[in-house]
Design an enzyme around this catalytic site. Structure first.
Site, PDB file in Angstrom:
ATOM      1  N   HIS A 119       0.858  -1.111   0.080  1.00  9.17           N
ATOM      2  CA  HIS A 119      -0.021   0.024   0.095  1.00  9.17           C
ATOM      3  C   HIS A 119       0.849   1.419  -0.222  1.00  9.17           C
ATOM      4  O   HIS A 119       0.457   2.275  -0.755  1.00  9.17           O
ATOM      5  CB  HIS A 119      -0.833  -0.068   1.214  1.00  9.17           C
ATOM      6  CG  HIS A 119      -2.105  -1.101   1.066  1.00  9.17           C
ATOM      7  ND1 HIS A 119      -2.741  -1.433   2.222  1.00  9.17           N
ATOM      8  CD2 HIS A 119      -2.778  -1.611  -0.028  1.00  9.17           C
ATOM      9  CE1 HIS A 119      -3.681  -2.398   1.750  1.00  9.17           C
ATOM     10  NE2 HIS A 119      -3.782  -2.221   0.585  1.00  9.17           N
TER      11      HIS A 119
ATOM     12  N   GLU B  45      -7.864 -12.711 -19.484  1.00  7.35           N
ATOM     13  CA  GLU B  45      -7.087 -12.894 -18.142  1.00  7.35           C
ATOM     14  C   GLU B  45      -7.272 -14.138 -17.567  1.00  7.35           C
ATOM     15  O   GLU B  45      -6.166 -14.716 -16.586  1.00  7.35           O
ATOM     16  CB  GLU B  45      -7.530 -12.184 -17.033  1.00  7.35           C
ATOM     17  CG  GLU B  45      -9.313 -12.021 -16.766  1.00  7.35           C
ATOM     18  CD  GLU B  45      -9.506 -10.885 -16.153  1.00  7.35           C
ATOM     19  OE1 GLU B  45      -8.838 -10.143 -15.146  1.00  7.35           O
ATOM     20  OE2 GLU B  45     -10.880 -10.631 -16.043  1.00  7.35           O
TER      21      GLU B  45
ATOM     22  N   ASP C  91      -3.626 -10.825 -14.094  1.00 12.35           N
ATOM     23  CA  ASP C  91      -4.057 -12.053 -13.690  1.00 12.35           C
ATOM     24  C   ASP C  91      -3.664 -13.209 -14.520  1.00 12.35           C
ATOM     25  O   ASP C  91      -3.138 -14.325 -14.341  1.00 12.35           O
ATOM     26  CB  ASP C  91      -5.635 -12.097 -13.685  1.00 12.35           C
ATOM     27  CG  ASP C  91      -6.209 -11.679 -12.507  1.00 12.35           C
ATOM     28  OD1 ASP C  91      -5.225 -11.771 -11.433  1.00 12.35           O
ATOM     29  OD2 ASP C  91      -7.157 -11.191 -12.209  1.00 12.35           O
TER      30      ASP C  91
ATOM     31  N   CYS D 154      -4.757  -3.992 -20.783  1.00 10.97           N
ATOM     32  CA  CYS D 154      -5.019  -3.034 -19.643  1.00 10.97           C
ATOM     33  C   CYS D 154      -4.181  -3.345 -18.359  1.00 10.97           C
ATOM     34  O   CYS D 154      -4.630  -2.675 -17.381  1.00 10.97           O
ATOM     35  CB  CYS D 154      -6.595  -2.696 -19.087  1.00 10.97           C
ATOM     36  SG  CYS D 154      -7.426  -4.328 -18.913  1.00 10.97           S
TER      37      CYS D 154
END
Length: 573
Positions: A190, A433, A457, A504
């Site tokens: 994070h 994906e 993924d 993407c």
């Protein structure tokens, strides 16, 4: 002395070190009389209230200074406070053990952390980090302990810490904290994500750094190479000042490309578009010269709230972004991709051992068609205002695609009956994906208008390696030949049917991957807004002939590192 770590945010910073002191909280165990148990419960509930208030304030500050998507980290922290399993266990321990609330908070937290540590699941690991931050905040309120306020740093410093919680990072003043160094962490932590959003050079995972540096010592942070230099020579200081000036000049130079086309020297137009999570992110995409939106992550409209967003609220959010780009630029809206590491507490979703391979995305939508239909109505209505395209995530079979399209057709008929305008020719595509779809791309290409390859993924599913698991992270290989062959197969299958292919995932914004992908024939690159101008600069100096030559060469190699080094060398020629 020079130390190496992981490059978390590029750039260079120089200044005195500011050590964030170890904030371990000592909790004592004491007995509580039966008469005082209710008072302990009340103390706990008051601490919960104050902690939630803190987090709401930090979340709002983060939303204003960093961005809405990053601010959602604090929604996860608030959800921990609201989790009845956590708070209920603490209250039960206070009563059953007749112990003080501080000890109960620590004991229950340790039990949860021990349970999380036994599970090989990145979602659970992220929840562990959230739990540590939240429990520390609760204990500080209970014990009346104040902490160093990072917002009160008065001079430009390099912040050095064992770790930075999201709460810490949200309080940073980017004009004062010019660089970050931590003992632990990775590129996907994070704090690393938020450092990149704030454009603060950062190096994480520098082992034992808190023991190797003192407050006030002069430090150089090389966020581009992932290293720090403590007490550098004057020559090194001068060298890095020059690198810093060169880096800043490059960023200013890139701004000149905002209005220029993404075109190769031999006249091939390349679409460079952006990934966003909300309308505010759309503004950043416009400012960075993105030629449209390749991934609108709609799940952020559903998070950090107590109920599902209404059709009208969704419609306004989609419409506003569409109007930013006009009718000539695409806005690809991904239908709800909840599940995995993104939970909605108000949906009461089942607990799963492996949520990333479970009840999520299109699987949830096809089961909860009431939610799906509301979103589709909003997307269709917004399509009347621009070039909206719809994209389904996590498609695994042709049957899923057909079922989703059947729901879409039903919604279209509803809108026609209500005389509500929408784009009847709105394009519909899928994310590629799951390897099964990549292998079957020729069949899927007959039934979709476009593909968008989700490499985050696709790579980890292809390699059977959790990209968040440090022990197997070496297997998360974007340049693995198996991955490149799947990408080539998807592009070739789509082009045979006259369909376009976008990407993407993170790989789309990787400047080393770009020449290979361009050479393989990828039509659109969708990336973070901050990466668009760097990619445009590269496209404008890379001929299609050169890109094809690079792609052909790497497909003959079988070592990911060899492929990566070859591309870098070729681009320096």
């Amino acid at each position: 002395m020079e130390y190496t770590g992981i490059s978390a945010a590029s750039g260079y910073a120089l200044g005195p070190a500011f050590l964030l002191q170890d904030r371990q909280i000592q909790v004592l165990k004491s007995e509580v009389t039966k008469e005082n148990l209710d008072s302990e419960i009340l103390r706990f509930e008051e601490a919960l209230r104050k902690a939630a208030q803190d987090l709401e304030e930090i979340k709002e500050r983060a939303r204003q200074t960093i961005g809405s998507e990053e601010a959602e980290i604090f929604t996860a922290h608030i959800l921990v406070l609201q989790d009845p399993e956590y708070s209920g266990a603490i209250k039960d321990m206070i009563r059953s053990e007749a112990r003080n609330v501080e000890w109960a908070v620590q004991a229950v937290t340790d039990q949860f952390l021990e349970l999380f540590a036994s599970m090989d699941n990145d979602y659970i690991r992220e929840r562990a980090a959230d739990l540590r931050d939240v429990s520390s905040r609760l204990l500080r309120h209970l014990l009346g302990i104040s902490t160093q306020s990072l917002s009160e740093i008065t001079e430009k410093v390099i912040l050095v810490a064992y770790d930075l919680t999201p709460s810490d990072t949200a309080q940073l003043d980017r004009d004062k904290v010019v660089g970050i160094v931590t003992n632990i962490g990775g590129r996907t932590s994070h704090s690393a994500i938020m450092a990149r959003s704030m454009e603060i050079p950062a190096v994480v995972g520098v082992q034992d750094i808190m023991e190797k540096i003192k407050s006030g010592e002069f430090v150089i942070v090389d966020g581009s190479e992932g290293k720090i230099i403590v007490n550098p020579t004057e020559d090194l200081i001068q060298l890095y000042k020059e690198k810093q000036l060169s880096y800043e000049a490059q960023r200013e130079e890139l701004k000149k490309l905002v209005q220029l086309p993404s075109m190769t020297p031999d006249g091939i137009q390349v679409e460079l578009i952006a990934n966003i999570g909300n309308p505010k992110d759309g503004l950043a995409a416009v400012e960075n010269g993105a030629e449209g939106i390749g991934l609108y992550r709609t799940e952020f409209l559903y998070m950090g709230r107590e109920a599902l967003p209404s059709e009208e609220e969704q419609f306004e959010a989609y419409k506003s972004v569409t109007e930013m780009f006009g009718r000539e630029h695409p806005v690809v809206i991904r239908s709800l991709d909840i599940g995995g590491d993104k939970e909605l507490p108000y949906l009461d979703m089942p607990k799963e051992m492996n949520p990333f391979l479970g009840y999520r995305a299109i699987r949830l939508c096809l089961d909860r068609t009431d939610i799906f239909r509301t979103q589709l109505r909003a997307i269709l209505r917004a399509s009347a205002y621009g070039n909206i395209k719809l994209m389904y995530p996590m498609i695994a079979t042709l049957e899923e695609l057909r079922k989703a399209n059947k729901v879409l057709e039903t919604v279209k008929q509803e809108l026609l009956a209500e005389a509500i305008p929408f784009n009847k020719g709105m394009e519909v595509g899928i994310m590629v994906e799951i390897p099964a779809v990549a292998v079957m791309a020729d069949r899927f290409a007959r039934e979709v208008d476009f593909f968008s390859i989700g490499t985050n993924d696709l790579i980890q599913y292809t390699m059977a390696a959790d990209r968040m698991n440090e022990t197997v992270s070496y297997l998360y290989q974007p340049f693995n030949l198996a991955v490149l062959r799947l990408i080539r197969s998807v592009i070739e299958s789509a082009h045979k049917e006259g369909k376009r292919v976008a990407m993407c995932g993170e790989m789309a914004g990787d400047l080393t991957a770009l020449p290979i992908l361009l050479g393989l024939g990828l039509d659109e690159f969708s990336m973070s807004a901050s990466s668009v101008l760097l990619a445009r600069a590269l496209v404008r100096q890379l001929t299609m002939k050169k890109a094809r030559s690079i792609a052909e060469a790497v497909l003959e190699m079988d070592n990911p590192l060899e492929i990566e080094n070859f591309v870098k060398q070729e681009m320096q020629c």
